[in-house]
Design a protein around this motif. Structure first.
Motif, PDB file in Angstrom:
ATOM      1  N   MET A   1       0.842  -1.190   0.000  1.00 16.23           N
ATOM      2  CA  MET A   1       0.000   0.000   0.000  1.00 16.23           C
ATOM      3  C   MET A   1       0.881   1.245   0.000  1.00 16.23           C
ATOM      4  SD  MET A   1      -2.856   1.561   0.028  1.00 16.23           S
ATOM      5  CE  MET A   1      -3.900   0.126   0.143  1.00 16.23           C
ATOM      6  N   LYS A   2       0.638   2.144  -0.964  1.00 18.39           N
ATOM      7  CA  LYS A   2       1.362   3.408  -1.036  1.00 18.39           C
ATOM      8  C   LYS A   2       0.410   4.547  -0.710  1.00 18.39           C
ATOM      9  CE  LYS A   2       4.680   1.915  -4.571  1.00 18.39           C
ATOM     10  NZ  LYS A   2       5.196   2.182  -5.943  1.00 18.39           N
ATOM     11  N   PHE A   3       0.936   5.529   0.019  1.00 15.84           N
ATOM     12  CA  PHE A   3       0.173   6.721   0.356  1.00 15.84           C
ATOM     13  C   PHE A   3       0.845   7.916  -0.299  1.00 15.84           C
ATOM     14  CE2 PHE A   3      -0.453   3.743   3.889  1.00 15.84           C
ATOM     15  CZ  PHE A   3      -1.828   3.593   3.804  1.00 15.84           C
ATOM     16  N   GLY A   4       0.087   8.617  -1.139  1.00 14.08           N
ATOM     17  CA  GLY A   4       0.644   9.714  -1.908  1.00 14.08           C
ATOM     18  C   GLY A   4       0.100  11.062  -1.483  1.00 14.08           C
ATOM     19  N   TYR A   5       0.835  12.098  -1.856  1.00 14.49           N
ATOM     20  CA  TYR A   5       0.445  13.484  -1.606  1.00 14.49           C
ATOM     21  C   TYR A   5      -0.063  14.092  -2.912  1.00 14.49           C
ATOM     22  CZ  TYR A   5       0.748  18.483  -0.773  1.00 14.49           C
ATOM     23  OH  TYR A   5       0.455  19.824  -0.682  1.00 14.49           O
ATOM     24  N   HIS A   6      -1.225  14.732  -2.873  1.00 19.66           N
ATOM     25  CA  HIS A   6      -1.777  15.373  -4.054  1.00 19.66           C
ATOM     26  C   HIS A   6      -1.387  16.848  -4.091  1.00 19.66           C
ATOM     27  CE1 HIS A   6      -4.362  16.423  -7.360  1.00 19.66           C
ATOM     28  NE2 HIS A   6      -4.932  17.358  -6.629  1.00 19.66           N
ATOM     29  N   ALA A   7      -0.747  17.249  -5.187  1.00 17.19           N
ATOM     30  CA  ALA A   7      -0.348  18.644  -5.395  1.00 17.19           C
ATOM     31  C   ALA A   7      -1.440  19.339  -6.194  1.00 17.19           C
ATOM     32  CB  ALA A   7       0.984  18.707  -6.134  1.00 17.19           C
ATOM     33  N   HIS A  20       5.847  22.066  -0.751  1.00 20.19           N
ATOM     34  CA  HIS A  20       5.007  20.999  -0.204  1.00 20.19           C
ATOM     35  C   HIS A  20       5.513  19.625  -0.624  1.00 20.19           C
ATOM     36  CE1 HIS A  20       1.427  24.072  -0.212  1.00 20.19           C
ATOM     37  NE2 HIS A  20       2.315  24.322   0.737  1.00 20.19           N
ATOM     38  N   ALA A  21       5.936  19.482  -1.882  1.00 14.74           N
ATOM     39  CA  ALA A  21       6.418  18.187  -2.358  1.00 14.74           C
ATOM     40  C   ALA A  21       7.673  17.756  -1.608  1.00 14.74           C
ATOM     41  CB  ALA A  21       6.679  18.242  -3.857  1.00 14.74           C
ATOM     42  N   VAL A  22       8.582  18.694  -1.399  1.00 12.70           N
ATOM     43  CA  VAL A  22       9.803  18.383  -0.649  1.00 12.70           C
ATOM     44  C   VAL A  22       9.450  17.996   0.784  1.00 12.70           C
ATOM     45  CG1 VAL A  22      11.939  19.365   0.258  1.00 12.70           C
ATOM     46  CG2 VAL A  22      11.262  19.821  -2.109  1.00 12.70           C
ATOM     47  N   GLN A  23       8.541  18.731   1.395  1.00  8.76           N
ATOM     48  CA  GLN A  23       8.113  18.425   2.758  1.00  8.76           C
ATOM     49  C   GLN A  23       7.413  17.074   2.817  1.00  8.76           C
ATOM     50  OE1 GLN A  23       5.278  21.187   4.393  1.00  8.76           O
ATOM     51  NE2 GLN A  23       5.329  20.279   6.439  1.00  8.76           N
ATOM     52  N   ALA A  24       6.606  16.767   1.783  1.00 12.25           N
ATOM     53  CA  ALA A  24       5.889  15.491   1.756  1.00 12.25           C
ATOM     54  C   ALA A  24       6.855  14.319   1.724  1.00 12.25           C
ATOM     55  CB  ALA A  24       4.941  15.448   0.556  1.00 12.25           C
ATOM     56  N   GLU A  25       7.936  14.436   0.953  1.00  7.53           N
ATOM     57  CA  GLU A  25       8.926  13.364   0.933  1.00  7.53           C
ATOM     58  C   GLU A  25       9.557  13.192   2.310  1.00  7.53           C
ATOM     59  OE1 GLU A  25      12.548  11.703  -1.792  1.00  7.53           O
ATOM     60  OE2 GLU A  25      12.301  13.874  -1.716  1.00  7.53           O
ATOM     61  N   ALA A  26       9.910  14.303   2.950  1.00  3.65           N
ATOM     62  CA  ALA A  26      10.532  14.229   4.267  1.00  3.65           C
ATOM     63  C   ALA A  26       9.592  13.627   5.300  1.00  3.65           C
ATOM     64  CB  ALA A  26      10.990  15.620   4.706  1.00  3.65           C
ATOM     65  N   ALA A  27       8.279  13.830   5.127  1.00  4.75           N
ATOM     66  CA  ALA A  27       7.301  13.334   6.101  1.00  4.75           C
ATOM     67  C   ALA A  27       6.965  11.862   5.899  1.00  4.75           C
ATOM     68  CB  ALA A  27       6.025  14.162   6.012  1.00  4.75           C
ATOM     69  N   ASP A 309       2.825  17.502   8.128  1.00  8.13           N
ATOM     70  CA  ASP A 309       3.485  17.133   9.389  1.00  8.13           C
ATOM     71  C   ASP A 309       2.660  16.098  10.158  1.00  8.13           C
ATOM     72  OD1 ASP A 309       5.647  18.782   8.937  1.00  8.13           O
ATOM     73  OD2 ASP A 309       4.864  20.447  10.139  1.00  8.13           O
ATOM     74  N   VAL A 310       1.349  16.294  10.211  1.00  8.90           N
ATOM     75  CA  VAL A 310       0.481  15.358  10.928  1.00  8.90           C
ATOM     76  C   VAL A 310       0.493  13.992  10.247  1.00  8.90           C
ATOM     77  CG1 VAL A 310      -1.940  14.847  11.466  1.00  8.90           C
ATOM     78  CG2 VAL A 310      -0.983  17.089  12.011  1.00  8.90           C
ATOM     79  N   PHE A 311       0.559  13.983   8.910  1.00 13.65           N
ATOM     80  CA  PHE A 311       0.649  12.702   8.210  1.00 13.65           C
ATOM     81  C   PHE A 311       1.871  11.928   8.680  1.00 13.65           C
ATOM     82  CE2 PHE A 311       2.545  10.066   4.941  1.00 13.65           C
ATOM     83  CZ  PHE A 311       1.488   9.259   4.559  1.00 13.65           C
ATOM     84  N   GLY A 312       3.027  12.578   8.683  1.00 15.81           N
ATOM     85  CA  GLY A 312       4.247  11.882   9.068  1.00 15.81           C
ATOM     86  C   GLY A 312       4.274  11.455  10.509  1.00 15.81           C
ATOM     87  N   ARG A 314       1.578  11.185  12.779  1.00 17.55           N
ATOM     88  CA  ARG A 314       0.455  10.466  13.384  1.00 17.55           C
ATOM     89  C   ARG A 314      -0.390   9.675  12.392  1.00 17.55           C
ATOM     90  NH1 ARG A 314      -2.629  15.249  15.902  1.00 17.55           N
ATOM     91  NH2 ARG A 314      -4.112  13.591  16.448  1.00 17.55           N
ATOM     92  N   LEU A 315      -0.668  10.258  11.207  1.00 17.06           N
ATOM     93  CA  LEU A 315      -1.593   9.594  10.300  1.00 17.06           C
ATOM     94  C   LEU A 315      -0.962   8.383   9.634  1.00 17.06           C
ATOM     95  CD1 LEU A 315      -4.295   9.352   8.912  1.00 17.06           C
ATOM     96  CD2 LEU A 315      -3.578  11.110   7.273  1.00 17.06           C
ATOM     97  N   ARG A 316       0.267   8.487   9.197  1.00 16.81           N
ATOM     98  CA  ARG A 316       0.881   7.338   8.534  1.00 16.81           C
ATOM     99  C   ARG A 316       0.958   6.131   9.474  1.00 16.81           C
ATOM    100  NH1 ARG A 316       4.124   6.104   3.430  1.00 16.81           N
ATOM    101  NH2 ARG A 316       4.096   3.865   3.733  1.00 16.81           N
ATOM    102  N   PRO A 317       1.437   6.285  10.707  1.00 18.24           N
ATOM    103  CA  PRO A 317       1.428   5.131  11.621  1.00 18.24           C
ATOM    104  C   PRO A 317       0.012   4.575  11.836  1.00 18.24           C
ATOM    105  CG  PRO A 317       2.868   6.836  12.472  1.00 18.24           C
ATOM    106  CD  PRO A 317       2.137   7.447  11.327  1.00 18.24           C
ATOM    107  N   ALA A 318      -0.977   5.464  11.940  1.00 21.31           N
ATOM    108  CA  ALA A 318      -2.358   4.986  12.143  1.00 21.31           C
ATOM    109  C   ALA A 318      -2.851   4.236  10.902  1.00 21.31           C
ATOM    110  CB  ALA A 318      -3.280   6.165  12.463  1.00 21.31           C
ATOM    111  N   LEU A 319      -2.487   4.713   9.706  1.00 22.99           N
ATOM    112  CA  LEU A 319      -2.889   4.046   8.485  1.00 22.99           C
ATOM    113  C   LEU A 319      -2.252   2.659   8.383  1.00 22.99           C
ATOM    114  CD1 LEU A 319      -2.663   6.991   5.926  1.00 22.99           C
ATOM    115  CD2 LEU A 319      -4.710   5.665   6.457  1.00 22.99           C
ATOM    116  N   GLU A 320      -1.001   2.572   8.727  1.00 22.81           N
ATOM    117  CA  GLU A 320      -0.319   1.270   8.646  1.00 22.81           C
ATOM    118  C   GLU A 320      -0.936   0.269   9.611  1.00 22.81           C
ATOM    119  OE1 GLU A 320       3.723   2.420   9.201  1.00 22.81           O
ATOM    120  OE2 GLU A 320       4.024   2.891   7.075  1.00 22.81           O
ATOM    121  N   ARG A 321      -1.379   0.740  10.759  1.00 24.03           N
ATOM    122  CA  ARG A 321      -2.061  -0.156  11.683  1.00 24.03           C
ATOM    123  C   ARG A 321      -3.425  -0.571  11.116  1.00 24.03           C
ATOM    124  NH1 ARG A 321      -0.136   3.685  15.435  1.00 24.03           N
ATOM    125  NH2 ARG A 321      -2.215   4.667  15.546  1.00 24.03           N
TER     126      ARG A 321
END
Length: 324
Positions: A1-7, A20-27, A309-312, A314-321
């Motif tokens: 499962m991949k989670f992407g950022y929409h620009a 935003h794209a650079v920040q999304a990669e870092a997150a 920031d919230v994705f990196g 809190r949301l990503r860990p919650a999604l993986e669970r």
């Protein structure tokens, strides 16, 4: 499962989207999806950067894979130009320009050439003709066509080793069934779960069984539910209009006028609105269970940096669970 950022080029300047794209990669986002518009959906959104130019800059600034949604039907873009642009990006960034999602278009983006805006059946025929032109050009062949889109001895001389996938964009089961026959995969957007399930089923029945599927999901996150709803209402209420209206309205002012009676509570079928990260994860896990390999998140509010920031964190860990 991949989670992407929409620009979202409708809502943010190209410079901001690059940040935003650079920040999304870092997150920790896995990929980026780009919109492609000549005008925003609403005057409140206020931007319309040229997606193809931005993609080159964004891919140079990051290491993520990218995809975009575009219309090659011969109005704003002739399919030979679409094929050339995609081939150039795929040559410059091998394996990273992964897909183009092709649709039959909306008048908002295509009417500017002054050509007659045709009915859906004719637009479908032009889309399928464009797909054939693009695929043939990517083989290095010289292509000519008399119609429905005219081509005169077009040849591409810069070709990638691996061209991007051609995804079919569909908002209804009828369109999903049709694109299943020609597309390398499906992309659709969030609707009530049963409606998305019907689109998936139709795509598979139409020839899409076993092909990859991606879902763009409009979300609105903020520290409180009330603020999240305010963000969605301000920026995304024009997107509650049905397909018949959204395909034929021509300007942001027309979209604003058509959506003037939309209420904040009317957005619930179109945007996942909550301050609760775990609730977002539950919603997204329900969509993932339908068989989507990519979930592409579009936070519709202006608070992009907060959302990333919230994705990196809190949301990503919650999604993986949630999808485990």
């Amino acid at each position: 499962m991949k989670f992407g950022y929409h620009a979202s080029h409708e809502q943010f300047s190209p410079q901001d989207l690059l940040t935003h794209a650079v920040q999304a990669e870092a997150a920790g986002f896995d990929c980026v999806m780009s919109s492609d518009h000549i005008a925003p959906w609403s005057q409140r959104q206020g931007q319309s950067g040229f997606a193809w130019a931005w993609l080159g800059a964004a891919m140079q600034a990051t290491t993520l894979p990218f995809g975009m949604i575009t219309v090659p039907g011969g109005w704003r873009y002739h399919p030979a130009i679409t094929a050339q642009a995609a081939a150039t990006l795929a040559s410059m960034f091998p394996s990273r320009f992964q897909w183009m999602a092709l649709g039959s278009g909306q008048a908002l983006g295509e009417h500017i050439t002054g050509d007659r805006w045709p009915a859906k059946a004719e637009r479908n025929a032009r889309l399928e003709a464009a797909v054939g032109i693009i695929r043939e050009l990517w083989t290095g062949a010289t292509v000519s066509r008399d119609g429905p889109i005219r081509v005169d001895e077009a040849t591409l001389y810069t070709l990638p080793d691996t061209p991007p996938r051609l995804m079919g964009a569909a908002l209804t089961p009828a369109t999903a069934r049709r694109v299943g026959a020609w597309a390398d995969g499906l992309i659709t957007v969030n609707q009530p779960l049963a409606d998305v399930a019907a689109i998936v089923q139709a795509f598979r029945e139409g020839g899409g069984e076993g092909k990859p599927m991606a879902l763009q999901v409009h979300v609105s996150y903020a520290p409180t539910d009330a603020v999240a709803r305010d963000h969605a209402f301000d920026q995304w209420r024009s997107n509650t209009l049905g397909a018949a209206a959204s395909e034929t309205l021509r300007t942001p002012d027309e979209f604003d006028a058509a959506s003037r009676y939309v209420r904040p509570e009317d957005l619930d079928d179109h945007v996942l609105i909550s301050a609760d990260v775990d609730r977002h994860a539950e919603w997204l896990a329900e969509y993932a269970a339908l068989g989507f390999e990519e979930i592409l998140l579009h936070n519709v509010g202006r608070n992009q940096r907060e959302f990333i920031d919230v994705f990196g964190e809190r949301l990503r860990p919650a999604l993986e669970r949630a999808v485990a």
